[in-house]
Design a protein around this motif. Structure first.
Motif, PDB file in Angstrom:
ATOM      1  N   ARG A 154      36.653  33.365  45.997  1.00 45.78           N
ATOM      2  CA  ARG A 154      36.328  34.789  46.059  1.00 45.78           C
ATOM      3  C   ARG A 154      37.297  35.456  46.641  1.00 45.78           C
ATOM      4  O   ARG A 154      37.541  36.821  46.302  1.00 45.78           O
ATOM      5  N   THR A 157      39.747  36.790  44.398  1.00 42.14           N
ATOM      6  CA  THR A 157      39.688  37.843  43.642  1.00 42.14           C
ATOM      7  C   THR A 157      39.721  39.220  44.363  1.00 42.14           C
ATOM      8  O   THR A 157      40.031  40.041  43.835  1.00 42.14           O
ATOM      9  N   LYS A 205      38.232  29.244  38.360  1.00 38.48           N
ATOM     10  CA  LYS A 205      38.136  30.723  38.760  1.00 38.48           C
ATOM     11  C   LYS A 205      39.451  31.399  39.431  1.00 38.48           C
ATOM     12  O   LYS A 205      39.880  32.461  38.922  1.00 38.48           O
ATOM     13  N   VAL A 209      42.342  34.247  37.948  1.00 35.79           N
ATOM     14  CA  VAL A 209      42.767  35.251  38.546  1.00 35.79           C
ATOM     15  C   VAL A 209      44.227  35.371  38.631  1.00 35.79           C
ATOM     16  O   VAL A 209      44.871  36.466  38.281  1.00 35.79           O
TER      17      VAL A 209
END
Length: 234
Positions: A154, A157, A205, A209
């Motif tokens: 997280r 990002t 993920k 990015v």
């Protein structure tokens, strides 16, 4: 007619039940205090997702709250009867894992490396060996570290959103090494294995990015590599 059941037996059982309930209630009270402190620490650290300039201050505030948690663990250790750690450990397992995650996040933000179990135990005032009493369980440490991966995915990002294009690359390297390390383990604990299975989604993920940053040419590293390639062809 004589009684076939000695009622004194049940009186003794009731005393045992009352004592057991008292121990558990006292433990729950201290655990709730630890949960409150951990929640405050996590709230302090949430600022990293919206203001990179506040990272240092947030880590400092979180450290103070973690120190307060260590004092509570000392109190908690006195409430657990000798040799009965695992009998009551279900009360503090989850919050301990959460604190391990918070400590790991603070250390990563401050220094960029993975905190060891020994350091976590020292910060929480816990032992590392089961035979020494109230200790930091290995599986709790590993589960706490796995929570770090989700938070960093997280963070990667949000770092891009805040204009920091180098940080996702560093996070990617870190999580990649973490993933490699966990793959060296033969995980037999079902909960630990399932949580490790989720790590691959965090890795993916973060890779997405990094790819997005690279394809847009936003990373300084990519720009330098491009300039070197141009220079080499001239």
């Amino acid at each position: 007619m004589s009684n076939f059941v000695n009622m004194d037996i049940f009186s003794n059982y009731q005393k045992y039940i009352d004592n057991e309930q008292e121990v558990r209630e006292n433990i729950r009270l201290v655990v709730r205090e630890i949960e409150h402190l951990a929640k405050d620490a996590q709230i302090k650290l949430q600022i990293i997702h919206s203001d990179l300039s506040q990272i240092s201050g947030a880590c400092g505030s979180a450290r103070k709250l973690i120190e307060a948690c260590a004092e509570k663990y000392v109190k908690l250790a006195t409430l657990v009867p000798p040799g009965q750690y695992y009998r009551y450990s279900d009360h503090w397992t989850y919050i301990t894992q959460r604190l391990i995650f918070l400590i790991a996040l603070v250390i990563y933000l401050e220094a960029g490396f993975l905190v060891t179990r020994e350091t976590v135990a020292e910060m929480l005032g816990l032992k590392t060996k089961p035979g020494d009493g109230f200790h930091l369980d290995v599986e709790d440490y590993l589960l706490g570290i796995l929570q770090l991966a989700s938070e960093l995915s997280r963070f990667a990002t949000n770092s891009v959103t805040m204009g920091d294009y180098e940080r996702p690359l560093n996070i990617s390297h870190f999580i990649g090494d973490l993933n490699t390390g966990f793959r060296l383990l033969n995980l037999k604990n079902d909960g630990l294995r399932k949580r490790f299975d989720a790590l691959k989604y965090d890795v993916k993920k973060i890779e997405e990015v990094v790819y997005d940053v690279s394809i847009r040419g936003l990373s300084n590293k990519d720009n330098k590599d491009g300039e070197q390639s141009v220079a080499a062809t001239e």
